[in-house]
Design an enzyme around this catalytic site. Sequence first.
Site, PDB file in Angstrom:
ATOM      1  N   ASP A   1      23.203 -12.872   4.873  1.00 21.53           N
ATOM      2  CA  ASP A   1      23.432 -13.827   3.780  1.00 21.53           C
ATOM      3  C   ASP A   1      24.916 -14.159   3.654  1.00 21.53           C
ATOM      4  OD1 ASP A   1      22.812 -15.386   1.441  1.00 21.53           O
ATOM      5  OD2 ASP A   1      23.409 -13.698   0.174  1.00 21.53           O
TER       6      ASP A   1
ATOM      7  N   MET B   1       9.108   4.232   5.032  1.00 22.72           N
ATOM      8  CA  MET B   1       9.162   2.831   4.599  1.00 22.72           C
ATOM      9  C   MET B   1      10.401   2.572   3.745  1.00 22.72           C
ATOM     10  SD  MET B   1       6.755   1.688   6.294  1.00 22.72           S
ATOM     11  CE  MET B   1       7.276   0.026   5.859  1.00 22.72           C
TER      12      MET B   1
ATOM     13  N   LEU C   1       0.809  -1.213   0.000  1.00 25.89           N
ATOM     14  CA  LEU C   1       0.000   0.000   0.000  1.00 25.89           C
ATOM     15  C   LEU C   1       0.844   1.266   0.000  1.00 25.89           C
ATOM     16  CD1 LEU C   1      -2.677  -1.282   2.506  1.00 25.89           C
ATOM     17  CD2 LEU C   1      -2.669  -1.467   0.020  1.00 25.89           C
ATOM     18  N   CYS C   2       2.127   1.106  -0.297  1.00 22.76           N
ATOM     19  CA  CYS C   2       3.092   2.203  -0.288  1.00 22.76           C
ATOM     20  C   CYS C   2       3.065   2.919  -1.644  1.00 22.76           C
ATOM     21  CB  CYS C   2       4.462   1.571  -0.048  1.00 22.76           C
ATOM     22  SG  CYS C   2       5.684   2.640   0.663  1.00 22.76           S
ATOM     23  N   HIS C   3       3.071   4.250  -1.624  1.00 22.02           N
ATOM     24  CA  HIS C   3       3.065   5.011  -2.872  1.00 22.02           C
ATOM     25  C   HIS C   3       4.442   5.000  -3.523  1.00 22.02           C
ATOM     26  CE1 HIS C   3      -0.428   6.628  -0.710  1.00 22.02           C
ATOM     27  NE2 HIS C   3      -0.908   6.941  -1.890  1.00 22.02           N
TER      28      HIS C   3
END
Lengths: 164, 164, 164, 164, 164, 164
Positions: F125, F110, F74-76
């Site tokens: 990793d 975000m 839902l991030c623009h």
Amino acid sequence: GELTHLNAAGEAQMVDVSAKPETSREARAQAILSTTDEVLNLLTQGGLPKGDALAVARVAGIMAAKKTSELIPLCHPLALSKASVDFELAADSITVVATVRTRGVTGVEMEALTSASVAALTLYDMIKAVDKAAEIGQVKLLSKSGGKSGDFRAAGYPAEGDAR
Amino acid sequence: GELTHLNAAGEAQMVDVSAKPETSREARAQAILSTTDEVLNLLTQGGLPKGDALAVARVAGIMAAKKTSELIPLCHPLALSKASVDFELAADSITVVATVRTRGVTGVEMEALTSASVAALTLYDMIKAVDKAAEIGQVKLLSKSGGKSGDFRAAGYPAEGDAR
Amino acid sequence: GELTHLNAAGEAQMVDVSAKPETSREARAQAILSTTDEVLNLLTQGGLPKGDALAVARVAGIMAAKKTSELIPLCHPLALSKASVDFELAADSITVVATVRTRGVTGVEMEALTSASVAALTLYDMIKAVDKAAEIGQVKLLSKSGGKSGDFRAAGYPAEGDAR
Amino acid sequence: GELTHLNAAGEAQMVDVSAKPETSREARAQAILSTTDEVLNLLTQGGLPKGDALAVARVAGIMAAKKTSELIPLCHPLALSKASVDFELAADSITVVATVRTRGVTGVEMEALTSASVAALTLYDMIKAVDKAAEIGQVKLLSKSGGKSGDFRAAGYPAEGDAR
Amino acid sequence: GELTHLNAAGEAQMVDVSAKPETSREARAQAILSTTDEVLNLLTQGGLPKGDALAVARVAGIMAAKKTSELIPLCHPLALSKASVDFELAADSITVVATVRTRGVTGVEMEALTSASVAALTLYDMIKAVDKAAEIGQVKLLSKSGGKSGDFRAAGYPAEGDAR
Amino acid sequence: GELTHLNAAGEAQMVDVSAKPETSREARAQAILSTTDEVLNLLTQGGLPKGDALAVARVAGIMAAKKTSELIPLCHPLALSKASVDFELAADSITVVATVRTRGVTGVEMEALTSASVAALTLYDMIKAVDKAAEIGQVKLLSKSGGKSGDFRAAGYPAEGDAR
């Protein structure tokens, strides 16, 4: 001169462009695929496109322009306002010319170069079954306009009388 | 010879490889960035990497190898089993050599060429503020092994005594 | 019957296919773009492709097949072994038929449907300046073969005498 | 009328929009999935969502809106300012309605159509184990506002009394 | 011990796994979002999901598992055979548990960790308007099975009597 | 307080930001990887980077910032104007600090959190062959400026005397 993408400690960064004004910018770049004239005839016929070959490379180049900031790690994402790819056919080579435009805060040199490169790689992909030795060269910026650093034009570009 | 990616009507397709056996395949490709020795010194110091510059290009090349089938429209997706990017530094140029391996049904020539191209474009991105006229050339397949079409080795590669 | 993609609590999951055997699988799907015959003539001329229009949609469809598992959340990623897109031209409509093949553990219905849908959307994109009311319909699976669930063939497909 | 995405030579291009003004734009599009009422009950219960099924399709549609310019080759990248997906449940069909808004130089018709299509394909993915013959149709633009070409409203939309 | 992803010269590489056998592999990882109980009630109601909130995070986690090799530069692309995301709700925290399975030549630890992280970030995105100070912690591998390096189980996992 | 990403019916949406003004915004976030001092020495030597390890994580973090709207449903999407990743090395942990800037209508919290998380996952990793039990924690927003909701600063950040 210094490398803008590395800070004083040599660390990579996507540099701050938040204070730069939005202006209209354009860049044009080329890549040349060299093969044999037999192979070139498989892609074109008497200078006319044969089947989808050139269209596929053109679409690949246009889509790659839009993917540039995903491929080049320190490149800023940009809303492109135009992208086109042209081909100039010679006897045993194809010159790919990519033109990209934006109204933004950074230039579109990388978009034009990436577009031309991927279009040329796509042509190679289509001929590699018949000519693995084909080679891509002269991948370079032809021209650039807009932005603080001023205009750029590659030596000898455009050739005299060029209508572009 | 004929173009495998176009059918009889000249229409593009991702050709059927479902009957081909999985074998180990490797391809190696190069791209050479030509600039000035002053600029090259900004990227390296006496042959040693300076800051993150080469690492950024290496990572870009490795990640691009994995993105090849998204960029080259008719290229099959492949699970790569290895990807590496090496740099050979000369006075005013950097040779990027990309090596890609898979255990699959198609070769990895496009992955190696895309990897080398994107690593070279990333180097250009980092130096373009000081040398817009830098150029990428000799983008070509160096060698290929595995698969039905047999091995390939570019003319003059490797140079005699090359330990690769 | 029950929805395989939801567990007993109604929670979405990408279901476990690790125990399923790899087999050859194919799916074919269609999407039909309905417009006017004037507009269709802008895309084609007397049944022949005009310029790059159909080639662009074909490339878009093939590339979309490869992106299916990025678009459909619960779809397994698959190494496609073939993808092609054909067009059947009528007076005021274009039928897109996408064929996808894999040698894998899940079917390629979603890849074929996504490919046909995106090719049709790409056609719409090219005509929307002249016909915003054009519509895409009859997006459906035509046939499917391979895999445990057996073969499927849409009612009335193929039409009798169809050589496909 | 003429196809804006092809130049005079029939070559595809991402057309130049750099001179267009930024305005607020909205587009709304639909896609209808037709299945059986038994199957529809697996997705919903008495008109209420059952588990994650509709939420998964909604998320897929919203994310697809953001991916439109990666899927549709000649589509300009846009910074979307809103995206939503609604479902209207009937006895044996689900109507997906996608609404997209931007403040930009091009419209968002393709974003709305792609969003609705991918949400409907995602619903198909979830029911295909029980109804492979389900079909997606009436994929069309419902309305569009903003931009030079003016407003558009599909014939019969909205239905009288529609509160949207 | 040594870092497998750097060669003797300290250069990053996607290591060669072409000689490793395909086996069934699974990994499970967690991430814990800590917030306040008021905020947690906005996401859930008495332990039941409220609206789409958890479903959105679940889908985000599943899709992120498929994107892992695009995000983690030296990670091999893998065909996942299963991906699921579960939530354990406490008074003021949500534990995300992601489970990923493959039949391949490398493990899926990174896929599970990436999936859990992105699901937790998605939860944060939904609550950040009311609690910017929420924090994600204890992102770690819970268990791993399959592959040459043997099984792994985090200290204290699973808790006694755990039915998972 | 209420969840902005869910409407009154609890349905997820990418909320409308088309009326919000463009302002300069910045966010900074952290993630801390905890391992052993032996393992940390494999990544660094006496506080200096060893080989490409930190550069790889830095590039991964910067590229992830650009991918945020693809990962968080839902991030623009936003045109980032700056992204950088710094590392603070302690005896047995590495603190990743990501800084992101934009000139846009939504904040970049975000982006900063995703960047820090992916850089930390990339470090994991590289060390997982020697320390599977390493853990990522304290993933949180450090500071945020710009936008209607005002500035935010995490409790105790920055530490006194911090020159950032």
